[in-house]
Design a protein around this motif. Sequence first.
Motif, PDB file in Angstrom:
ATOM      1  N   GLY B  72      28.528 -32.477 -18.341  1.00  0.00           N
ATOM      2  CA  GLY B  72      27.225 -32.018 -18.000  1.00  0.00           C
ATOM      3  C   GLY B  72      27.258 -30.620 -17.080  1.00  0.00           C
ATOM      4  N   LYS B  75      29.890 -26.424 -19.242  1.00  0.00           N
ATOM      5  CA  LYS B  75      31.026 -25.889 -19.782  1.00  0.00           C
ATOM      6  C   LYS B  75      30.738 -25.058 -21.222  1.00  0.00           C
ATOM      7  CE  LYS B  75      33.597 -29.338 -19.135  1.00  0.00           C
ATOM      8  NZ  LYS B  75      32.780 -30.341 -18.619  1.00  0.00           N
ATOM      9  N   SER B  76      30.416 -26.365 -21.873  1.00  0.00           N
ATOM     10  CA  SER B  76      30.344 -26.050 -23.346  1.00  0.00           C
ATOM     11  C   SER B  76      29.081 -24.840 -23.429  1.00  0.00           C
ATOM     12  CB  SER B  76      29.569 -27.283 -24.169  1.00  0.00           C
ATOM     13  OG  SER B  76      30.801 -28.117 -24.339  1.00  0.00           O
ATOM     14  N   THR B  77      27.925 -24.930 -22.574  1.00  0.00           N
ATOM     15  CA  THR B  77      27.035 -24.048 -22.530  1.00  0.00           C
ATOM     16  C   THR B  77      27.529 -22.506 -22.603  1.00  0.00           C
ATOM     17  OG1 THR B  77      25.384 -25.667 -21.950  1.00  0.00           O
ATOM     18  CG2 THR B  77      24.750 -23.382 -21.747  1.00  0.00           C
TER      19      THR B  77
END
Lengths: 358, 283
Positions: B72, B75-77
Motif C-alpha cells: 500500500g 508502488k503499483s500506483t
Amino acid sequence: MAKLEPPTTTDVVAAEDLPTSEETRRQRAFDLLWRSWLFFFLLALIAYFWLTTPPHTFLAGDNFKLIALNTSEVILLAIAETFIIVTAGIDLSIGGILLFAGVCGAKTMLSLSGTHDQVAMGLYPHATRAIAAGVIVCIAAGTMWGLVNGLLITLLRLPPFIVTLGTLGVTFGLSDLISGGTNFFAPVPPSFTNNVGNGKILGLFVPIWVAVVILVIAHVVFHHTRFGRYTAAVGSNEEAARRTGIAVNRHIVEVYTLGGFLAGIAAILDLAIYTNISSASHQTDNLNAIGAVVIGGTSLFGGVGTVLGSAVGAFIPTVTQNGLIIENVQPFWQEVLVGATIIFAVYLDQVRRRRTNR
Amino acid sequence: MPSRLTGQRGLGDSEIDVSDDGGLQDANAGVDKPPLLEARNIQKHFGRVVALRDGNFALRPNEVHAVVGDNGAGKSTLIKIISGVTHADEGELRINGGPVTITTPREARELGIETVYQDLALADHLDASANLFLGREELLGPPLSWFGFLDKKAMRLRTEEAMRRLKIGIQSVDQPVLSLSGGQRQAVAVARAIAWGRRIVIMDEPTAALGVRESSMVLELIKEVRSQGIAVIMVSHNLPEVFAVADRITVLRLGRTIVTLNTAETTLESVVGMMTGAVAAVA
Ligand SMILES: Nc1ncnc2c1ncn2[C@@H]1O[C@H](COP(=O)(O)OP(=O)(O)OP(=O)(O)O)[C@@H](O)[C@H]1O
Ligand SMILES: [Mg+2]
C-alpha cells in the motif's frame, strides 16, 4: 519432466510443475466429450422424431430442406449473438431488432410497390424497386439498432443486459406501433418470395445459401482475423485488452453493430420465407438465438466460443418445432425444451470451467 | 514496428545514451545529463485515499532501478502512472528531460515503455502467442492483410523463440494461458514486456508467483535486458532479489518517495528500516 502422482484432490499444483501428459490427455478427452454432447443430443432428438412420426414424414429429404430453411434465420441470429457473447456481453434485443427491421422493410416494400388498392388486390406494379428499397431498409434498421446498443453500452457504461433489455422493449413497441400489432394487409411482393424465400440455387433454398456463406465468413473472421481475436480478448480480460492498446470500446460498438446488421439480414430472409411479419411470431427469437449459442458451446462468461457450434445449436429449436408439428403436438413444447437445454448447457460450461480453473 | 519480435534490431534507440555516470555519492545529484525518465512531485488520490502524496523518481539509462516499500506504499500506483494506466492528479513526467503526457497504455508503448503488471494483464482464454502479440498482431501479406488476417504461424514461431530465451517450458504455445501454471503465466507476461520494450521495461512484482528456479531466471533476464541498453524499473518485496540485480533503490513509504540509494552503498537492514520508518531516511 518427472512423472507426477495423479492429482488427488484440489491440491494446488506448485508453480514449477508442468501439467503431466496424462493430465492433458484426460483434459482433452473430457473436452472432446463435452464438445460433442450437442451432436449426440441432436442425433437423439432426430432419432426420437424419426421413431415417433409416421414413415416418410420427418425423415424425408424435403422435410430436411424445410428444417434447414427455417434454421437459416436462427443461424444468422446465433452468429451475431456468438460474437457478442464472446465479448462477455449479451444481446437480448436481437429478436426485437429483427422484428423492427422486418416491419420497416415490409412497410417499405408495400408502400413502394403501388397504391394501397393495387397491393391489396395482389398487384405490385413497382415490385422490383420496392424490394430493393425494402432490403436496404432492413439492413439499415438492423444495423442502426446494433449501433445504438453498442453506443449505450460503451458511452453510458451500462451493462449489456440492461441496455438490450431496454431496446428489446423499445423495438417491439415501435414495431407494433408501425404495423398495428398484426400482420400487414398484404404479403410482400410475390417475386421476392419466389426468388428469395422459395428460390433455389443448386437445389438448395436461397436463405440456406445465405446462412451458409455468412456462417463460413463468420467462422473465418472469428478464428483467423484480428477482429475475431480482439473479440475474444475483450471478453477474456477487458482491462488487459485495454492495456495492450486495443480500442476496447470501439470494438464493442463494432460487435453489437455487426449483430444488428446480421439481424437485418435475418429480417430479409424472414420476409422472403414467411411473406408477412408481426410481433407474435418473433417472441421466441431471443430464446432460440441465445439458446443456440450456449448450447453450441460458447461460454456465457466470454473469451471463448465457436461459431460452428452455434450453427449446430440453431437446429435444436427448429428440429423440435418441426417434429412437434408433424406429430400434431403443441409446438409450445419447443420453448420448454430449448429453455431446459440452455440451463443444462450453461451448467456443463460451469463444470468445465471449474475443472480447468482447478 | 522495430522490436526483437519482428526480427529487426530495435534496440538502443539513438537518443538513448547508455554511458555510465559513475561513482556518485548522492544517488540523485550530480547527473549532468537529464534522466531517461523522471517523475516529479506526483500525487494521486483515489477518493479519500491518498495513494501517492509526493512521488519523485529518476531513472537513468541502462540501470535496474528497484522501487521498494510496504504494502500500500504506492508502488503499483507510481508504475501505473508511468505506463499510462492511471493518471496523476499532480506532477509531471519527463523523458530525456522533455515533458511528456502519457494518457493511455498505448502512448506508453509508443514511447518504448513496456510493463509487466502485478495482475499480469493476460487474456486468459488466449494462448501465449496471442497474448505476446496482443494489440500488435502480425498479419499475412496483402490482400489478406486488408481484412486483418493473422499470420498465426509467424507469431507462433516468434513466441517459441521468445519462450526458449526465457528457458521456461511451455508444452505448447497454443494452449490457453488459463491452463498454464502461475510461473508459466508470469513468464508469458515477462516475455511480452521484454520482447517489445525498446526503452524501459517496468516489472511489478515479477517474481511474486515464481519458484526459486524461475525467479533466478527472471533476475538473469533483467540483467540481460539491461545489458542491451534498456532500463528496468522493478517493484519487489523481495529485498535479497533487489540487492542481487538493482543498481539503485528508491524507497516509498506512505505515498512518499523518501530516498534513492545506490545499492552498492547501502545494506539490506537499513533499507528495511527506511521502508518501515524505523530508520530516518538520510541520503
Ligand atoms: N483503483 C484504486 N482505487 C482505490 N484505491 C486504490 C486504487 N489503487 C490503489 N489504491 C490505494 O492506493 C494505495 C496504494 O496502492 P498501491 O497498489 O500503489 O500499493 P503497492 O505499494 O503497490 O502495494 P502492494 O505491495 O500491496 O502491491 C493503497 O492504499 C490502495 O488501497
Ligand atoms: Mg502493488
